[in-house]
Scaffold this active site. Structure first.
Site, short mmCIF file in Angstrom:
data_model
loop_
_atom_site.label_atom_id
_atom_site.label_comp_id
_atom_site.label_asym_id
_atom_site.label_seq_id
_atom_site.Cartn_x
_atom_site.Cartn_y
_atom_site.Cartn_z
N TRP A 58 48.91 61.18 68.52
CA TRP A 58 50.17 60.97 68.33
C TRP A 58 50.75 61.82 67.38
O TRP A 58 50.13 62.08 66.11
CB TRP A 58 50.37 59.52 67.92
N ASP A 112 68.47 53.50 72.15
CA ASP A 112 66.87 53.36 72.28
C ASP A 112 66.38 51.73 72.15
O ASP A 112 67.23 50.91 72.30
CB ASP A 112 66.36 54.26 71.17
N ASP A 113 65.38 51.83 71.82
CA ASP A 113 64.73 50.41 71.56
C ASP A 113 65.42 49.22 70.58
O ASP A 113 66.10 49.82 69.69
CB ASP A 113 63.28 50.67 70.60
N ASP A 136 59.28 54.22 78.38
CA ASP A 136 58.17 54.22 77.09
C ASP A 136 56.96 53.62 77.56
O ASP A 136 57.05 52.81 78.48
CB ASP A 136 58.79 53.80 75.99
N ASN A 161 53.59 52.73 74.96
CA ASN A 161 53.53 52.76 73.40
C ASN A 161 51.91 52.39 72.89
O ASN A 161 51.68 52.29 71.67
CB ASN A 161 54.22 52.18 72.55
N ASP A 197 56.67 62.38 69.31
CA ASP A 197 57.45 61.80 68.23
C ASP A 197 57.66 62.71 67.13
O ASP A 197 58.62 62.25 66.17
CB ASP A 197 56.97 60.49 67.97
C1 DGJ Z 1 58.13 55.75 70.81
C2 DGJ Z 1 59.29 56.75 71.34
O1 DGJ Z 1 58.43 58.11 71.55
C3 DGJ Z 1 60.38 56.94 70.20
O2 DGJ Z 1 61.05 58.12 70.73
C4 DGJ Z 1 61.15 55.69 70.54
O3 DGJ Z 1 61.46 55.52 71.64
C5 DGJ Z 1 60.14 54.46 70.10
N1 DGJ Z 1 58.82 54.45 70.88
C6 DGJ Z 1 60.92 53.09 70.36
O4 DGJ Z 1 60.24 52.21 69.99
#
Ligand code: DGJ
Length: 741
Positions: free
Chosen positions: A202, A369-370, A481, A483, A551
């Site tokens: 990451w 976004d989020d 996304d 995560n 990111d």
């Molecule tokens: C991870 C993404 O890579 C970011 O750009 C953003 O969208 C965050 N998640 C939001 O939680």
């Protein structure tokens, strides 16, 4: 006599791998079958690939490399005699697809455990056929009705061949597939090879690694249930004297977004094999009687023109053949994304204020976004509850969307459909929907669990909420996304012997949802994001329009990241945002033009907090975006030349993109740090039409005073340009525009 067959690629419907359905193929004469010698020969894009049926009726690679003359008639392959009792013929023969059995020690393509305990498998050629431009070669076990169909297709322009295997259970009883690859690629026997692969984590994705291919095996893989950033499913192998622009390279990528493996092996007779497909770790696909397991497409090509050309061929394949609307995918619009500006603190007024600024500098798409749904005020809660948060958006999304439209932008929205926070209504109602082993702990990542998309009810839920969102709101774009990676990949709702099917069925349902959504909402575009670049592969590229590489938005780090990314993937799908300085990543301060020029090498986005920009910064942004629109087709679709890598102690980075018609080139130059009074090294362009006159103009920065305003392509390529760059973290960029022929 030759019977000639034809094969060609088609776009995402085929790639989804679910879809063996409608895909209109234009016949070519790229695949030839010699019915007498049983040799199959593929000629495309200055490459020849040959394999055939040997005297044992096994399929054997004959040749893969530079195009061979038609005058060289195909010879039936002869199995190797083996070296000793330790290295039998089965091990030393370069098989196209070797089943595990009979003392096979090299990486097998297929390993099965049958219900009676037998684990021996021996596949022999049976027949071949052509259908919809795909060559299918059938093999069958010597006694059991296990039929494996190897499929081959080829991209005319690049000579990249796609291969996969279909494994059919005709035994009348279920069995367990313990490993299944798509293909083995056999390189010419030799010891002078260098493997290049990509690694990362990451915020540190896309590191380029080079290592000699030595006796033994190198495993590139993901065991994470998804593509992963630790390795990317791509490889290139070159001769040890190959450079960026000269010499032989064999390269390829796997179209799979689940756990995968690519094994690069030099065996006892110095044969180099590349075997790729499902990761055998914890694999065990329960194949019912009468059912078929498809392996993902594994694409690979050859060039004699260096690492740069290998990348350009991959880029062409992706942009012209694989992306959903290939070859007519729309150019990526300049987007604005709110994440780095607001994080979870989104609301109607705040987003509208950002949208006004974004529109004023020339953005064409506004993405929230989020943070817009459920109880999502931080990353501890809300995932899974996909209803608009009434405190933040009392009147739903419509007022914001209307505002964005009134500013002449389209609207995009962030989602993370496959995840759930334990603190959510969805999880409270359906705790069994998350991947888990009964009675065992559930490991969280970013306070979330992975929903088991292999379950039909979860698949339905995810498709239904996305479909509703897109039906009820005028949304042009989803940022999809993902995560975290998997843990405890159990599926207690099915019989124990079927639980490991989750590794395949989850991804098929992911692809199925994307394909179905695209069909129902054909104008919606999708970005694949996984906390950065953890879900970028040739599979997802067939179903999404762009990807998020990292990111890490530090514009200097991005030079290295983009250098790694473009080894395998096209700038036309690579999103790159301009963000605030100093960056959150390294606290490094970079000028606004530097940040723009770094991002303008791909698909430009803005992720800065524009409400804090000074009028001067807004002006610069507006100017740079206007410049970008003038060169974006070249940057996104052109031929990329990585003239100077930003790595390995280099103080510079230089890329050049040349439009397909060679009418325009754009040159990006970066200086990390001046030392000892040295001037910036002279830059020699590539790929221009030598006879055409090109005028030179600056996007930002200066060429030295003696530089002519226009000159031939030959001049720019051989005389080169001196650029005036001095200091730390400096950048300049230029456009070469063809003015006559
Ligand atoms: C991870 C993404 O890579 C970011 O750009 C953003 O969208 C965050 N998640 C939001 O939680």
């Amino acid at each position: 006599m030759h019977r000639r067959f034809a094969a060609r690629f088609c776009s995402f419907a085929c790639l989804a791998s679910l879809a063996t359905t409608a895909c209109a193929q234009r016949p070519t004469d790229a695949i030839h079958v010699d019915d007498v010698s049983h040799v199959f020969r593929i000629d495309a894009g200055d490459m020849t690939y040959e394999f055939g049926v040997n005297e044992d009726k096994r399929l054997q690679t004959i040749y893969w490399g530079e195009h061979l003359s038609e005058k060289d008639h195909p010879q039936s392959p002869k199995a190797s005699q083996g070296m000793s009792s330790f290295d039998s013929s089965r091990n030393t023969t370069p098989q196209e697809f070797g089943a595990w059995g009979g003392g096979l020690y090299v990486e097998p393509d297929l390993k099965i455990t049958f219900p009676d305990g037998n684990r021996d498998l021996d596949l022999r050629y049976v027949s071949h056929s052509m259908h919809d431009g795909v060559l299918s070669v059938q093999m069958k076990d010597i006694s059991l009705t296990v039929v494996v169909t190897l499929q081959y297709k080829v991209d005319d322009a690049t000579g990249i061949v796609g291969r996969r295997a279909l494994i059919e259970n005709g035994t009348g009883k279920p069995f367990i597939i313990e490993s299944a690859s798509s293909a083995t690629w056999n390189l010419p026997r030799g010891t002078n090879y260098i493997l290049r692969y990509l690694s990362g984590r990451w915020a540190g994705e896309w590191t380029v690694n080079d290592q000699n291919v030595k006796p033994g095996k190198t495993i590139l893989e993901s065991r994470r249930g998804t593509t992963g950033a630790q390795n990317n499913p791509w490889f290139s192998i070159r001769r040890n004297d190959t450079t960026e622009e000269n010499g032989e390279v064999w390269f390829g990528g796997l179209a799979w977004g689940g756990s995968w493996q690519i094994a690069v092996e030099q065996d006892a007779v110095q044969q180099v094999r590349v075997t790729g497909g499902y990761n055998p770790f914890d694999f065990g696909y329960h194949l019912k009687a009468g059912a078929t397991l498809e392996t993902p497409w594994f694409y690979a090509g050859h060039t004699s023109h260096g690492l740069g050309d290998a990348s350009r061929r991959m880029h062409r394949l992706e942009m012209d053949t694989l992306v959903p609307h290939a070859p007519h995918e729309k150019l990526r619009p300049v987007l604005y994304n709110s994440w780095e500006a607001t994080e979870f603190k989104v609301d109607e007024a705040g987003q509208e204020a950002l949208a006004e600024k974004a529109a004023a500098i020339g953005a064409e798409r506004f993405v929230m976004d989020d943070g817009w749904f459920g109880a999502r005020n931080n990353d501890h809660a809300g995932l899974g509850d996909w209803t608009v948060n009434p405190q933040k958006f009392p009147n739903g999304l419509k007022p914001l969307i209307d505002k964005v439209h009134s500013l002449h932008m389209d609207f995009g929205l962030w989602v993370e459909p496959e995840m759930v926070n334990p603190d959510s209504d969805l999880y409270r109602k359906h705790p069994d929907w998350a991947l888990n082993f009964s009675g065992r702990p559930r490991t969280e990542g970013r306070n979330q669990l992975v929903l088991n998309l292999a379950r039909e009810d979860v698949r339905q839920y995810v498709f239904t909420f996305l479909d509703k969102l897109l039906t009820e709101n005028d949304i042009a774009f989803l940022k999809w996304d993902y995560n975290r990676n998997w843990s405890e990949p159990g599926w207690p709702a099915v019989a124990p012997e079927e639980q490991k099917n989750v590794y395949v069925d989850f991804i098929h349902n992911f692809y199925g949802i994307l394909a179905e959504l695209r069909k129902k909402h054909p104008n919606v575009e999708i970005e694949s994001c996984s906390g950065g670049g953890s879900r970028v592969d040739l599979g997802v590229i067939g179903l999404t329009d762009e990807v998020w590489p990292s990111d890490n938005t530090d514009a200097f780090d991005r030079l290295r990241i983009q250098n790694g990314f473009t080894q395998a993937y096209a700038p036309g799908i690579m999103m790159a945002w301009v963000t605030d300085s100093p960056t959150w990543v390294n606290q490094r301060t970079l000028s606004l033009p530097y940040r723009f020029l770094s991002s303008m090498q791909g698909s430009l986005g803005i992720g800065a907090n524009l409400t804090k920009f000074t009028p001067e910064e807004l002006n610069t942004s507006q100017k740079m975006i206007a410049e970008y629109k003038n060169i974006r087709e070249t940057a996104q679709r052109g031929e990329l030349y990585r003239l100077v890598y930003p790595t390995d102690g280099s103080e510079e980075a230089v890329t050049e993109s040349v439009s397909r018609d060679k009418q325009q080139a754009v040159l990006f130059t970066f200086l990390h740090s001046s030392t000892e009074l040295y001037p910036y090294p002279r830059v020699f362009l590539r790929g221009l039409d030598p006879d055409r006159i090109y005028s030179l103009s600056s996007i930002y920065g200066k060429a030295s005073d003696e530089t002519p305003a226009s000159a031939t392509g030959s001049y720019w390529m051989h005389h080169g340009i001196n650029i005036e760059l001095r200091g730390d973290f400096q950048a300049a960029a230029f456009v070469l525009q063809g003015v006559s022929h």
